[in-house]
Scaffold this active site. Structure first.
Site, PDB file in Angstrom:
ATOM      1  N   ALA A 175       0.788  -1.237   0.000  1.00  0.00           N
ATOM      2  CA  ALA A 175       0.000   0.000   0.000  1.00  0.00           C
ATOM      3  C   ALA A 175       0.817   1.283   0.000  1.00  0.00           C
ATOM      4  O   ALA A 175       0.238   2.365   0.040  1.00  0.00           O
ATOM      5  CB  ALA A 175      -0.916   0.006   1.241  1.00  0.00           C
ATOM      6  N   TYR A 218       9.771  -8.882 -21.251  1.00  0.00           N
ATOM      7  CA  TYR A 218       8.711  -8.798 -20.245  1.00  0.00           C
ATOM      8  C   TYR A 218       7.698  -9.932 -20.397  1.00  0.00           C
ATOM      9  O   TYR A 218       7.783 -10.952 -19.718  1.00  0.00           O
ATOM     10  CB  TYR A 218       8.007  -7.423 -20.287  1.00  0.00           C
TER      11      TYR A 218
END
Length: 401
Positions: free
Chosen positions: A49, A236
């Protein structure tokens, strides 16, 4: 102390408490400017967070729908003469703003992969909120100690099958060069990357939260992924990180089964390429993002992390209608990035880009600014020549450790 940016490669070793507070305040102001999110979440757990999409999710939930939020992260507090991490300062600023707005906000600092932190979080939910109706899973870590086996796993960033060569940029110096990355050498490295960045820990969290009875009827959970353009596929999406993202996305049906009796749903949101601590470490990606920014800003469709998360919450997760998903069941808020006209222009620029024309063809200045903003630098309202108090407490965390 006077805090200036100290950079080593793609890492900024210092962060500024006043600058990070400014950054948090800007994101809050943006969310408030968009008005309240109808039918938004009210009791939210954000795992990961303190920075990036996780922080933006927490801000959006709190200031977009007046949600009570619990944030979990692993950050380093300041000590006298030594600044804390940006995530520590971000959370201190967020909690202060939330309290001023009359919003519940508490945080837990520790290894979110561990059983101990999961138990602490469940105990806090039981004590203060009873249940949560949204769980955001936004962990970004290079390593994980498995809570069941005790094995330490480290992720690797490599192509699979063959070496990869393409352009990259040192975004500090502005030098464009070719880079070659050798392929992963063994299956173990792939499995370690999946263990760190895949869906197992998300599943562990949701299983334990459900068993503890702290998930509300109709609960939603969302984790974040990325696909990107074909030019980044070898490093990726088709590389070791891509295997981990496949595993994360494959966790959705498992969690949907787990949440069925609560009428709950799990989602993966594919987000836009943005400047984060993680993305700046991936070769090729900073150059791609610099070109993408140039094109999207010219078209008036550029978004940062907070714009992405506000759109995800307001237009997708809580739009009051059936949530639109792609053919693989994913939410796509990378839709503007992946527009055909955007990708065509980026590809054309990619073929032309050199050190000499970088400043003109790419928004490398915007990239640098966003990078330094992550650590609380380059804000006009902050005087970086002045002394600042480096030791800042997070209100809900008693110990600065």
């Amino acid at each position: 102390m006077i805090i200036q940016p100290r950079v080593r490669g793609f890492i900024c070793l210092t962060s500024h408490p006043e600058g990070t507070a400014q950054h948090v305040k800007q994101q809050i102001d943006y969310v408030k400017s968009k008005g309240k999110i109808a039918n938004g979440p009210k009791k939210v757990l954000v795992i990961g967070a303190s920075t990036g999409f996780g922080l933006a999710s927490r801000i959006t939930a709190a200031f977009g729908s007046d949600a009570a939020t619990i944030g979990v992260f692993f950050e380093k507090p300041a000590a006298p003469g030594k600044p804390g991490t940006a995530g520590w300062y971000n959370t201190a600023a967020f909690e202060k703003e939330a309290q001023a707005a009359g919003l519940y906000a508490k945080s837990i600092n520790g290894d979110a992969f561990s059983d101990e932190i999961k138990k602490q979080t469940i105990d806090l939910i039981k004590a203060d909120l009873g249940q949560v109706d949204l769980i955001v899973y936004s962990l970004a870590s290079p390593r994980r100690t498995h809570p069941k086996t005790g094995v330490a796993h480290a992720s690797v960033l490599k192509p699979i099958g063959q070496s990869f060569t393409d352009k990259t940029v040192d975004f500090h110096s502005g030098v464009v060069s070719d880079i070659s990355i050798q392929p992963v050498e063994n299956e173990e490295d792939i499995q370690n990357t999946i263990a760190v960045m895949g869906g197992e820990d998300w599943k562990f969290w949701m299983t334990e939260l459900k068993a503890a009875g702290v998930l509300a009827e109709g609960v939603k959970t969302v984790a974040y992924s990325y696909i990107g353009p074909e030019l980044t596929y070898p490093i990726y999406r088709n590389g070791t990180i891509g295997k981990a993202k496949d595993d994360l996305e494959g966790t959705v049906p498992v969690l949907n089964d787990l949440l069925k009796e609560l009428n709950g749903r799990s989602y993966v949101s594919v987000n836009k390429a943005l400047v984060t601590q993680s993305s700046s470490a991936i070769p090729v990606v900073p150059l791609y993002i610099s070109l993408l920014y140039k094109v999207m800003k010219a078209k008036g469709i550029h978004e940062g992390t907070i714009e992405q998360m506000q759109r995800l919450f307001a237009d997708r997760l809580y739009n009051g209608n059936e949530i639109a998903l792609d053919e693989k069941g994913r939410i796509r808020v990378d839709d503007w990035e992946m527009r055909a006209d955007v990708q065509k222009e980026v590809a054309e620029l990619w073929g032309q880009i050199t050190t000499e024309n970088l400043e003109g063809l790419a928004d490398i200045a915007g990239y640098r600014n966003d990078f330094f903003n992550l650590f609380g630098f380059n804000f006009d309202a902050v005087d970086y020549e002045k002394e600042t108090e480096e030791v800042v407490a997070i209100p809900s965390i008693k110990e600065n450790a």
